[in-house]
Design a protein around this motif. Sequence first.
Motif, short mmCIF file in Angstrom:
data_model
loop_
_atom_site.label_atom_id
_atom_site.label_comp_id
_atom_site.label_asym_id
_atom_site.label_seq_id
_atom_site.Cartn_x
_atom_site.Cartn_y
_atom_site.Cartn_z
N TYR B 19 0.83 -1.10 0.06
CA TYR B 19 0.10 0.00 0.16
C TYR B 19 1.06 1.36 0.00
O TYR B 19 1.55 1.62 0.95
N PHE B 22 4.17 1.00 2.00
CA PHE B 22 3.91 0.03 3.19
C PHE B 22 3.76 -1.44 2.67
O PHE B 22 2.83 -1.47 1.69
N ALA B 24 2.23 -4.64 3.39
CA ALA B 24 1.36 -5.40 4.08
C ALA B 24 1.75 -6.87 4.10
O ALA B 24 1.21 -7.62 4.94
N PRO B 43 -0.39 -10.91 15.49
CA PRO B 43 -0.96 -9.63 15.85
C PRO B 43 -1.73 -8.82 14.95
O PRO B 43 -1.49 -9.14 13.71
N SER B 44 -2.51 -8.07 15.52
CA SER B 44 -3.36 -7.09 14.67
C SER B 44 -2.52 -6.38 13.68
O SER B 44 -1.31 -5.62 13.92
N GLY B 45 -2.74 -6.40 12.50
CA GLY B 45 -2.14 -5.53 11.30
C GLY B 45 -0.70 -6.59 10.64
O GLY B 45 -0.19 -5.77 10.01
N SER B 46 -0.78 -7.50 10.96
CA SER B 46 0.34 -8.46 10.74
C SER B 46 0.07 -8.87 9.21
O SER B 46 1.21 -9.31 8.67
N GLY B 47 -0.96 -8.72 8.78
CA GLY B 47 -1.27 -9.12 7.38
C GLY B 47 -1.80 -10.44 7.06
O GLY B 47 -1.87 -10.93 5.93
N LYS B 48 -2.54 -10.94 8.01
CA LYS B 48 -3.20 -12.17 7.89
C LYS B 48 -4.45 -11.97 6.98
O LYS B 48 -4.43 -12.77 6.08
N SER B 49 -5.30 -10.89 7.03
CA SER B 49 -6.30 -10.80 6.23
C SER B 49 -5.85 -10.85 4.70
O SER B 49 -6.27 -11.26 3.86
N THR B 50 -4.83 -9.98 4.64
CA THR B 50 -4.36 -9.35 3.26
C THR B 50 -3.87 -10.81 2.89
O THR B 50 -4.07 -11.00 1.63
N GLU B 170 -11.32 -14.41 10.63
CA GLU B 170 -11.62 -14.46 11.89
C GLU B 170 -13.06 -14.58 12.03
O GLU B 170 -13.90 -13.59 12.47
#
Lengths: 270, 250
Positions: B19, B22, B24, B43-50, B170
């Motif tokens: 992005y 950045f 991701a 952790p949150s923001g670590s790129g799992k969803s991406t 999630e």
Amino acid sequence: MGTGMDSHNLKPTPHGERGKKKARVSRWLLLLALIPALSACGDSFGWYVVDPTNKSGWLNLKFMLSGLWYTIALSLTAMSISLVVGLIVSLPALSPYKALRMTNRVYVDVVRSVPLLVLMLWVYHGLPILTGIQIGAFWSGVIALSASDSAFEAEIFRGGIQSVDKGQYEAAQTVALGYTDTMRFVILPQAIKRILPAIGNQFIYMLKMSSLVSVIGVEELTRKANELSTVEYRPLEIYTVLILEYMVLILLVSAGVRWMERRMLAGERR
Amino acid sequence: MSPNERTPVIRLHDVSKLYGDFRALDAVSLDVAEGERVVVCGPSGSGKSTLIRCVNRLEKHDEGEIVLDGVTLGNNRESRRVIADTVGMVFQQFNLFPHLTVLQNLTLGPVRSRGVSENDAKARAMKYLDRVRIPEQADKYPTQLSGGQQQRVAIARALCMEPRVMLFDEPTSALDPEMINEVLEVMAELAGSGMTMICVTHEMGFARRVADTMVFMDKGAIVETAPPEKFFTNPESARCQDFLQKILAH
Ligand SMILES: Nc1ncnc2c1ncn2[C@@H]1O[C@H](COP(=O)(O)OP(=O)(O)OP(=O)(O)O)[C@@H](O)[C@H]1O
Ligand SMILES: [Mg+2]
């Protein structure tokens, strides 16, 4: 006499229902009150021209009402076209491509900046010269009304479509729907439900604006009133009746729109 | 049977997603074999969803290669076909179609994009509603259901497309605690039936029970990949130890 009747109508009903009913009743009462209120203003009125109990008054009324068909046909036709054009024009506004978004902007800005009456005169008197095709007053009116309104419909559709959550597109994609199916079965049904009140407004606006086609000679309500007025010399009574004609028409439409809203919300409560 | 020996259904090789500047996702590689159950945490923001959204191209990766069932993904018809045929997804926010009944939610995809007849689609929908144990809700609208029921409908909707791979992002984190188990149960059953799964979740009990492979991500990279026995008892990286300590503490 009136008060006895409406206290009977306003039996206690569940919360919001009661307020709505009250509003509806009072709207009709206002309308009915207009006639005696005006006729009470003394000698200036000569209701006999439109009094259905005497022969010539009845004929005059019938003459005025004969414009109803054109007003309705014109508004409905123009509205249908305008909704389709508006939807088509709104879609490129949502595109990731700048060129497509620009076509939408240009259409909306150009069409919106032309006064409706001017557009109507241009289509009726100008367009045949440009194209060599004679289109007649009715269709000139339809073209001008629908073109003008489509710019507003496009903005309404754009807003409605943009209000649908991004997750809906993603879910549609994961069940393998293409663009057309996603729009048709997932996005538009939700968008339309949200913009129904705005579209209802536009339709009411359309009904009123259709009176402008009287200047190019379409025999709708306003034109009939004009014609009658020039032979009877009773503009006050005749135009008062004309106002009532539009009011009744529009109250019916808004009741219809509200009924549709209720029906659409019946199953799914959001 | 050891899933890792078979040819992978999904192969990610040095995949990055940017992005702006950045990253991701930063040079992520991962193979998922047919029937393998992968649980991704971090952790949150670590790129799992991406990561999982790149697999069905809800996000477009910028570098590296993603191969799905032998097809290298890109912006083309073949990619769209293989994704549509192979991958189902369940979202954190359910994303059910609110204007359609449960049954209509389930039949829309099969009827419109698989050419299944209306009747067959209904039969199929009822089969999967049975499997997620809410056949009696078929004619309700999503908003009339509890969160746990909605998520089970979402799972059934994905299954109606008969995918070979299921992605879960999630799926229980938007749910009230008392509804988490009913959804995990359904997912565990699905895992038991041999479905290939990539599941982002912080439900470590579920992960321990179901996963073949645990993946730990941090700052867009895969930090650790291990079978659950090793992952939970003896994680290698300090960051992973730290994360597990925090999440298992409460
Ligand atoms: N559209 C976007 N534009 C810019 N940055 C984004 C975008 N989407 C995600 N990011 C960033 O990419 C990183 C990874 O996001 P991602 O959603 O994959 O994290 P996650 O591990 O799923 O976190 P969470 O547990 O909170 O869901 C985050 O730092 C996020 O801020
Ligand atoms: Mg996430």
